[in-house]
Design a protein around this motif. Structure first.
Motif, mmCIF file in Angstrom:
data_model
loop_
_atom_site.group_PDB
_atom_site.id
_atom_site.type_symbol
_atom_site.label_atom_id
_atom_site.label_comp_id
_atom_site.label_asym_id
_atom_site.label_seq_id
_atom_site.Cartn_x
_atom_site.Cartn_y
_atom_site.Cartn_z
ATOM 1 N N MET A 82 -0.987 -59.957 94.252
ATOM 2 C CA MET A 82 -1.783 -60.814 93.891
ATOM 3 C C MET A 82 -2.898 -60.983 94.623
ATOM 4 O O MET A 82 -3.173 -60.972 95.846
ATOM 5 C CB MET A 82 -1.137 -62.291 94.071
ATOM 6 N N ALA A 145 -1.733 -60.448 89.439
ATOM 7 C CA ALA A 145 -2.160 -61.638 89.228
ATOM 8 C C ALA A 145 -3.216 -62.317 90.014
ATOM 9 O O ALA A 145 -3.610 -61.902 91.176
ATOM 10 C CB ALA A 145 -0.731 -62.523 89.855
ATOM 11 N N ILE A 169 4.691 -64.030 86.014
ATOM 12 C CA ILE A 169 3.298 -63.919 86.333
ATOM 13 C C ILE A 169 2.378 -65.039 85.984
ATOM 14 O O ILE A 169 2.467 -65.376 84.815
ATOM 15 C CB ILE A 169 2.660 -62.462 85.477
#
Ligand code: SF4
Length: 180
Positions: A82, A145, A169
């Protein structure tokens, strides 16, 4: 099954994204009870020999060879990666130097500033070298992400973490997406 393991790194950024995470205040307790934080600047951990983790989080852009190595290593060791904040997502303010040749950046920074006396451009091979351009994380490794913002709000960070920890997600609601 044990708690999910999470590693976070602070690359070319100001640490504001990690500070925004800490701004969750008591909301942090729920998150920290649900995960094991491994490598992270929150614990002042400086050894980037990552263990395998479920989630890797990157704050900051990629502007030198050490940052490039760290993000590649983290990508290899995490299941989901992420990007936190505009620096990681787009390059952020760091990309202002992308319009200036690297040599000029070094000359200005190390030789020409008004406060510099007998400046030297560092060239020890142990030191990370500047990349020609500052890059967002997804220009170096795949990212799963994104949480944009400078910094992202604590609520956006918490939402994204919760979604990932529940196996999704994250798709941020419109009111959590901002670019400043
Ligand atoms: S996105 Fe903003 S708050 Fe986050 S590291 Fe970059 S400059 Fe700092």
């Amino acid at each position: 099954m044990g708690k999910p393991k999470v590693a976070t790194v602070w690359l070319e950024g100001c640490s504001g994204c990690h500070m925004s995470f800490l701004d969750l205040d008591e909301g942090l307790l729920d998150i920290l009870n649900s995960v094991v934080l491994t490598t992270t600047p929150i614990t002042d951990f400086k050894d980037f020999d990552f263990e395998e983790v479920d989630l890797g989080i990157v704050e900051g852009a990629i502007g030198n060879t050490e940052q490039e190595e760290i993000v590649k290593e983290l990508r290899q060791k995490c299941k989901i990666l992420m990007a936190w904040g505009d620096c990681a997502v787009f390059g952020g303010i760091n990309v202002l130097r992308n319009w200036i040749p690297k040599e000029e950046v070094l000359r200005r920074g190390f030789l020409e500033t008004e406060s510099t006396v007998d400046g030297v451009i560092p060239d020890d091979e142990e030191l990370p070298a500047l990349l020609d351009k500052v890059l967002p994380v997804n220009a170096v490794v795949p990212v799963d992400a994104y949480v944009p913002g400078c910094p992202p709000s604590p609520e956006a960070i918490a939402f994204a973490l919760k979604e990932i920890l529940e196996g999704r997600i994250p798709i941020l609601p419109a009111d959590m997406i901002h670019f400043d």
